[in-house]
Design an enzyme around this catalytic site. Structure first.
Site, PDB file in Angstrom:
ATOM      1  N   TYR A 439     -12.577  26.596  38.575  1.00 51.03           N
ATOM      2  CA  TYR A 439     -13.020  25.420  37.802  1.00 51.03           C
ATOM      3  C   TYR A 439     -12.069  24.239  37.931  1.00 51.03           C
ATOM      4  O   TYR A 439     -11.040  24.328  38.556  1.00 51.03           O
ATOM      5  CB  TYR A 439     -13.386  25.769  36.371  1.00 51.03           C
ATOM      6  CG  TYR A 439     -12.361  26.337  35.413  1.00 51.03           C
ATOM      7  CD1 TYR A 439     -11.002  26.243  35.598  1.00 51.03           C
ATOM      8  CD2 TYR A 439     -12.827  26.962  34.258  1.00 51.03           C
ATOM      9  CE1 TYR A 439     -10.113  26.772  34.664  1.00 51.03           C
ATOM     10  CE2 TYR A 439     -11.945  27.493  33.314  1.00 51.03           C
ATOM     11  CZ  TYR A 439     -10.598  27.385  33.523  1.00 51.03           C
ATOM     12  OH  TYR A 439      -9.725  27.885  32.608  1.00 51.03           O
ATOM     13  N   GLU A 440     -12.515  23.124  37.413  1.00 53.75           N
ATOM     14  CA  GLU A 440     -11.784  21.843  37.548  1.00 53.75           C
ATOM     15  C   GLU A 440     -11.606  21.488  39.027  1.00 53.75           C
ATOM     16  O   GLU A 440     -10.599  20.910  39.420  1.00 53.75           O
ATOM     17  CB  GLU A 440     -10.445  21.960  36.820  1.00 53.75           C
ATOM     18  CG  GLU A 440      -9.810  20.643  36.413  1.00 53.75           C
ATOM     19  CD  GLU A 440     -10.613  19.847  35.395  1.00 53.75           C
ATOM     20  OE1 GLU A 440     -11.291  20.477  34.552  1.00 53.75           O
ATOM     21  OE2 GLU A 440     -10.599  18.614  35.464  1.00 53.75           O
ATOM     22  N   GLY A 441     -12.629  21.824  39.837  1.00 53.30           N
ATOM     23  CA  GLY A 441     -12.552  21.639  41.287  1.00 53.30           C
ATOM     24  C   GLY A 441     -11.996  22.883  41.939  1.00 53.30           C
ATOM     25  O   GLY A 441     -10.843  23.226  41.714  1.00 53.30           O
ATOM     26  N   GLN A 446      -9.560  21.118  46.076  1.00 57.18           N
ATOM     27  CA  GLN A 446      -8.219  20.549  45.898  1.00 57.18           C
ATOM     28  C   GLN A 446      -7.590  20.272  47.261  1.00 57.18           C
ATOM     29  O   GLN A 446      -6.955  19.236  47.469  1.00 57.18           O
ATOM     30  CB  GLN A 446      -7.314  21.510  45.117  1.00 57.18           C
ATOM     31  CG  GLN A 446      -7.834  21.925  43.756  1.00 57.18           C
ATOM     32  CD  GLN A 446      -8.016  20.767  42.803  1.00 57.18           C
ATOM     33  OE1 GLN A 446      -7.270  19.805  42.831  1.00 57.18           O
ATOM     34  NE2 GLN A 446      -9.046  20.833  41.971  1.00 57.18           N
TER      35      GLN A 446
END
Lengths: 594, 594
Positions: A439-441, A446
């Site tokens: 999650y969060e990319g 990244q």
């Protein structure tokens, strides 16, 4: 079951010995967090985490969240823990004092976050998401919205969420379908379905403030046509009074591998009233302004779980008697030696320790830059710090969560068969840690962010914020007696990183797939070197202080630094080979042959 | 949810193209398994696995096993599936025809095992453990015991277990406490507690035959004082009739990270009647004779789950439309491109594919050696094959299960957030795969077995069974046009392995900790080279056949082989550095500083 003690000694080391905390304390807005206050905050945070959050971590995992016709109940004890947490001021620790927060710098809050993640990641998701929503509102909402919503969010009476993902898209938000139709009174009617909404519904707070990405009727295509809306669960009157229920409902919760006490919701918006946050079509930039903080926080989740797993495994290895040392019995009076006599057990523990402590140091490096970018009086310093943060954020997020997952698995392995049994708590760390890589990319995203955006940005100026200080450090220290043996391996890996960076910049311009094919390994190489730099600096300090070392702290640092240089950093060679292999083989296979 | 199709094309390739199955088929005892029969067996096994075992894999994980006062009930559908499995003859496929089995060589059974593990590892544990008990009895029990117990075990009416671990010891069986007191009639009274007993109690069969390690009253200390006993759940009359319940009871079942439909039992023996198997105090050697087969089988569990995860991820990546290719839209008519346009997604899939197919080939290499060691007419060939098996077994077990775990995690990562949700089934593979790195000897123990036992044994003769053919292959092919580009990276890694082997042999003699500190990395280096050899040979075949390749099978092999050489095998460099680092740093830290 494993016990957890906040690693306060090491936290103080990175805060005040490895770096100079007084730099931060002197910046406007950070003056209240004097070293004494910081010490008290860390002690108190440790107490809350060890005594309130940790005891409900296993039970929360076993029980999970309950959904009943849109109502979500958190596991036993979570509501009471949340109340204590909010009453202690922890929901607002990093928030603006104007709205009732305490304004702690990220340098301090990062350490508190680590303790929360070590002891109860599921719990931490609730205030964590609220803080994300707070930060987006704080940066982009009108004063009227901020005055109405922020104080309750800061005090923890209300929570917040971030509603981005939809069933058909997570990474690629340009294709979201949720729509926002303007209403006569200036508000909007929001309709659509969001999935994977952490803390989307729960019983911890009276109200939940959703931040929702949606498209206005005249929206351009793609990510340039996304706007941000505030959608409260309960409407709020101008006097702050709670009004009727808004048309947003939790359709179901997910059954997941881990973080089971954190509700992950399908949220149905069915003509819900929402308020535009910031300018129309500027939702994505608004998200991005807070993403660096968020991504550092997700990285810290990996570190927190890696630390908890290390502590559990080290204690087990000390206590468990089995087998004999390869060199002959070490405790002949006992039926067997402790697991710590075995080199392979030590290898696992030292790997976890070297990466955990390295990440803690690197996290502080980046947290300080976040503070500097926000608070420093000199705009040049602010800009330089911001460039450094831009560069390092994807590395921190991916490296810390990958290593965090690896370290939770090392923890299980040290426990042997017992590690696989739920009651010991070690396998929960593995399951909880797994989501942070996604999650969060995702970590692949990244890596693309690093090679595709952060590296080429500003003609490579971001890169210089890392390369210059590391290069200068190496040149100044590589030949020093004692320290040289730590700096030489760093220099070798740094050379590989420089070469890979140059090569990738060239190749990537001609063919973006070249950058894409090498991105994951390049990010790891970058992270290895960055943590290597931290270890060289930690070794430098430990060398200087090793003669006054009653508890063996500096001796341990030196051994762990050596371990990192000998057995972790050399991975740079294999990564370099993979980076140089290029994209041809990877892109050659027809889609239908996979 | 992901679908699974048995990789029959690749199985036939390793069986009949990479190796020559007719060698095995010609050995006495293997003649019935002609190529036609083998084809039918594989087709039928695929059908059973895809249609009977796979559909109850997710539901079995969700439901788990139930324990009620010593009675264990398996999840819904397991009993019916087991009956069909046994009636199809699969419980006895690899068993001696004298006792009703079909006598399939390991070369064939290894492929069947892979399919079972891909589709339902929990289910596979029941017949898997029975086979282990069967094999120990077959090798060591008296004819009377064999005649009485084996036929029912082979037909699957009765199951079997292996009861080794106790609460205070798993790896170090020398300190077990379970005792066996001789009774007047020549049987024994067995008392003690065993834990982690897979399939220790369940509702699939009428009887369960426990093989139990225990100590006789006059037993020498340590592993030389352990004897093996047969302890039936229900006593069996001389006429084969079922008698009264024996004093063995399941005290509880474990709640585990995965393989939840496999019962993991605490077994309490409270003066249970048991029969000595083999000679007194010879329990450990008896265990070891079957351990090579078992460890190969556990390795195959890793491969099976890695294969299932790959298939799920590849299908998802093809179907999921999100984002655009870095080089510009590949499917501009659709809202987004498939995930397969992204190099990093391909990197993950090719990593899994290269390691899965490499392990399948290497598994066949070792399975053939097991068959040769058992069936070949020439005692020299038998001995050579046995030496090779001894050497390769720990490598297969650890490498396959480590890579299997990694590959299940790659599968989750390709799915993104959906991979973390239980209903997709991808995270179950991760949880199920995790145990294989632990049981049947942790992977750290496998590494110690390799460097401490298998390498030095017979003055290094085991090693020559690997080094000689690989060296000869490299010399013959390294300069060949086309093939050379595959063999050159192999040669480089092989050189590192040779050097590390020599170094370790020398250092380990002086200080066993030197071998222990390098063991895990050395095993991995060995495995990388072994699989690299397999990939070079597979590339050789694919090069020869690539002009007649209607389905792209050989083209895919060549690309995957290149990927392995470019991006997996170079890890040998980092491993070499870690091996050379020695034990000093690892052993330096005081126990209380961990």
């Amino acid at each position: 079951m494993a016990q957890y003690k906040a690693p306060l000694r090491d936290m103080r080391f990175v805060l005040g010995e490895l770096f100079d905390y007084s730099d931060i304390n002197q910046m406007p807005g950070c003056e209240d967090f004097t070293p004494d206050v910081v010490d008290a905050v860390l002690e108190e945070a440790a107490k809350v985490c060890e005594e309130i959050l940790y005891p409900i971590n296993r039970s929360g995992d076993e029980e999970g969240c309950h959904w009943d016709d849109g109502v979500v109940t958190t596991p036993k004890g979570f509501k009471e823990a949340y109340d204590a947490f909010a009453q202690g001021g922890w929901t607002g620790i990093a928030c603006d004092p104007v709205y009732g927060g305490q304004g702690a710098p990220k340098s301090i809050n990062a350490l508190v976050e680590e303790m929360i993640c070590s002891t109860n990641l599921s719990f931490g998701m609730y205030p964590g998401l609220s803080f994300g929503a707070y930060a987006a509102l704080h940066s982009h909402a009108s004063d009227a919205l901020k005055d109405k919503f922020l104080p309750k969010m800061v005090e923890g009476t209300w929570a917040g969420t971030m509603c981005l993902t939809e069933p058909h898209c997570g990474t690629d938000l340009g294709i979201i379908k949720t729509k926002a139709d303007p209403l006569a009174d200036g508000s909007y009617s929001i309709t659509g379905t969001k999935i994977f909404i952490s803390a989307g519904e729960h019983d911890l707070t009276e109200n939940i403030i959703h931040l929702v990405l949606a498209k206005l009727p005249d929206a351009p295509k793609g990510t340039k046509g996304i706007s941000l809306f505030l959608v409260p669960k309960f409407m709020v009157g101008d006097d702050g009074s709670m009004g009727k229920r808004n048309a947003v409902k939790c359709g179901s919760i997910e059954h997941k591998m881990g973080i089971k006490a954190s509700s992950t919701c399908v949220m149905n918006f069915d003509g819900a009233i929402g308020y535009l946050v910031g300018e129309p079509h500027q939702g994505m930039p608004a998200m991005f302004t807070m993403m660096n903080q968020e991504r550092l926080s997700v990285g810290i989740q990996g570190l927190g779980l890696g630390e908890a797993a290390y502590q559990g495994a080290a204690a087990y290895a000390r206590d468990r008697l089995q087998g004999r040392a390869l060199t002959g019995a070490k405790s002949p009076e006992k039926p067997a030696d402790s697991l710590l006599v075995h080199p392979d057990i030590r290898r696992m523990l030292l790997t976890a320790r070297a990466t955990n402590e390295g990440c803690r140091a690197m996290g502080m490096w980046v947290a300080r830059a976040l503070d500097t970018a926000k608070h420093h009086t000199d705009p040049v310093k602010r800009e330089e710090a911001e460039e450094f943060v831009q560069l390092m954020t994807p590395i921190v997020k991916a490296l810390f969560t990958d290593w965090g997952f690896d370290n939770t698995n090392l923890g299980v392995q040290v426990f042997g068969g017992h590690g696989y049994i739920r009651e010991w708590g070690m396998e929960q760390y593995v399951r909880d840690a797994r989501i942070a890589q996604i999650y969060e990319g995702t970590n692949g995203i990244q890596a693309l962010d690093l090679v595709g955006r952060k590296m080429p940005a500003k003609a490579g100026r971001n890169l210089r914020r890392f390369f210059h200080p590391v290069q200068a450090y190496i040149e100044a220290n590589v030949s020093k007696d004692g320290l040289g043996e730590f700096v030489q391996p760093l220099a070798k890996a740094f050379m590989r990183l420089q070469q890979a960076t140059g090569e990738l910049a060239q190749r990537g311009m001609k063919n973006p797939d070249e950058a894409g094919a090498a991105a994951t390994e390049f990010l790891r190489l970058f992270g290895l070197v960055a943590v290597g730099f931290m270890w060289a600096r930690m070794a430098e300090i430990a060398l200087a202080k090793k003669d006054d070392d009653p508890d063996g702290f500096y001796k341990t640092k030196l051994i762990t630094a050596k371990f990192y240089m000998e057995r972790v950093l050399p991975q740079s060679g294999a990564l370099f080979s993979a980076i140089m292999a290029g994209s041809k083989t990877i892109m050659e296979l027809d889609e239908d042959l996979f």
